[in-house]
Motif scaffolding. Structure first.
Motif, short mmCIF file in Angstrom:
data_model
loop_
_atom_site.label_atom_id
_atom_site.label_comp_id
_atom_site.label_asym_id
_atom_site.label_seq_id
_atom_site.Cartn_x
_atom_site.Cartn_y
_atom_site.Cartn_z
N UNK A 24 0.81 -1.23 0.00
CA UNK A 24 0.00 0.00 0.00
C UNK A 24 0.84 1.27 0.00
N UNK A 25 2.01 1.25 0.62
CA UNK A 25 2.86 2.45 0.68
C UNK A 25 3.31 2.90 -0.70
N UNK A 26 3.35 2.00 -1.66
CA UNK A 26 3.85 2.33 -3.00
C UNK A 26 2.75 2.40 -4.04
N UNK A 27 1.50 2.24 -3.63
CA UNK A 27 0.38 2.34 -4.57
C UNK A 27 0.37 3.71 -5.23
N UNK A 28 0.24 3.72 -6.53
CA UNK A 28 0.25 4.97 -7.27
C UNK A 28 1.61 5.36 -7.78
N UNK A 29 2.66 4.72 -7.26
CA UNK A 29 4.02 4.99 -7.72
C UNK A 29 4.58 3.77 -8.45
N UNK A 30 4.44 2.61 -7.84
CA UNK A 30 4.79 1.34 -8.50
C UNK A 30 3.51 0.74 -9.05
N UNK A 31 3.48 0.50 -10.35
CA UNK A 31 2.29 -0.09 -10.95
C UNK A 31 2.17 -1.57 -10.62
N UNK A 32 3.31 -2.28 -10.69
CA UNK A 32 3.32 -3.72 -10.42
C UNK A 32 4.75 -4.20 -10.32
N UNK A 33 4.91 -5.32 -9.66
CA UNK A 33 6.14 -6.11 -9.76
C UNK A 33 5.88 -7.20 -10.80
N UNK A 34 6.90 -7.54 -11.54
CA UNK A 34 6.75 -8.59 -12.53
C UNK A 34 8.00 -9.46 -12.51
#
Length: 249
Positions: A24-34
């Motif tokens: 949640x802390x990175x929501x909006x900055x990191x779209x996803x890990x792949x």
């Protein structure tokens, strides 16, 4: 002759892919890990076609140091061999400027060692460790957040083709829009709109793999003069005409 492993999804026999959302802390900055892994032991190397994406990617390949890949405006290739894998962080377009002491356009079409940006303490493995590191090194960037919202609007507004229409939608002048895109996204609004228009082509292919496509009708729907115009534009960005690209899947 074309590598038969490129056709009809045959590449899936030696590759696996997955993704996960950030904390949640990175929501909006990191779209996803792949992540991706491959096993080509006993086979010749495979030349992987990678289409352009509008965001910055941080990658952790199993065979080398962490890398930071700016927005690539055209397709590129990576040669896969043996057995290996990579973990990636896909940043939301417009948000990476907060980590960088320079415009994001300074990374465009470039790949650099990630430690030059994040320092030597950047973890080298493990999604949880990378997530925690980024969350602990997350400065605010209200302007970047606003630009990211403009990118989202561009991606979700049907029939948006012109830069001045996007500027009007965002409530800014064209020159300010262009300046903020160079600083925070790394590419021009014109390139981004073109990329989203061509995304409609790949989305059409993904929605019904193997189904016949009315290319002339699709070209007209996307605002191209004719099918040949669509094919040339698609090939310039993706490396091959849409009919050839479709054969991969």
């Amino acid at each position: 002759m074309r590598d038969p492993r490129e056709l009809s999804g045959a590449w899936a026999a030696f590759q696996q892919h997955g993704s996960a959302p950030p904390s949640p802390a990175l929501t909006g900055v990191v779209g996803r890990y792949w992540w991706a892994s491959w096993d080509l032991r006993g086979q010749p190397p495979y030349r992987q076609l990678l289409p352009p994406t509008p965001g910055v990617h941080l990658t952790f390949p199993s065979d080398g140091e962490p890398l930071l890949r700016g927005v690539h405006r055209r397709h590129f290739h990576r040669v896969l061999s043996g057995a290996g894998g990579v973990l990636g962080v896909a940043f939301v377009p417009g948000t990476f400027r907060r980590f960088l002491d320079a415009p994001v356009s300074s990374l465009t079409d470039r790949t650099v060692p990630a430690t030059t940006i994040f320092g030597p303490d950047l973890p080298t493995t493990g999604m949880a460790a990378v997530d925690a590191f980024l969350a602990d090194h997350l400065p605010p960037d209200p302007t970047g957040d606003e630009v990211a919202s403009w990118v989202r609007r561009a991606s979700t507004t049907p029939d948006l083709r012109r830069v001045d229409d996007l500027a009007a939608l965002c409530g800014v002048g064209v020159r300010r829009l262009q300046r903020l895109f160079a600083d925070h996204v790394g590419v021009s609004p014109k390139w981004l709109l073109r990329r989203f228009r061509l995304q409609d082509v790949t989305d059409t292919l993904a929605a019904a793999p193997g189904a016949p496509v009315d290319w002339a009708g699709l070209a007209a729907d996307l605002g191209y003069v004719d099918q040949a115009h669509l094919s040339r534009d698609f090939a310039a960005m993706f490396g091959e005409p849409p009919t050839t690209y479709a054969a991969r899947y």
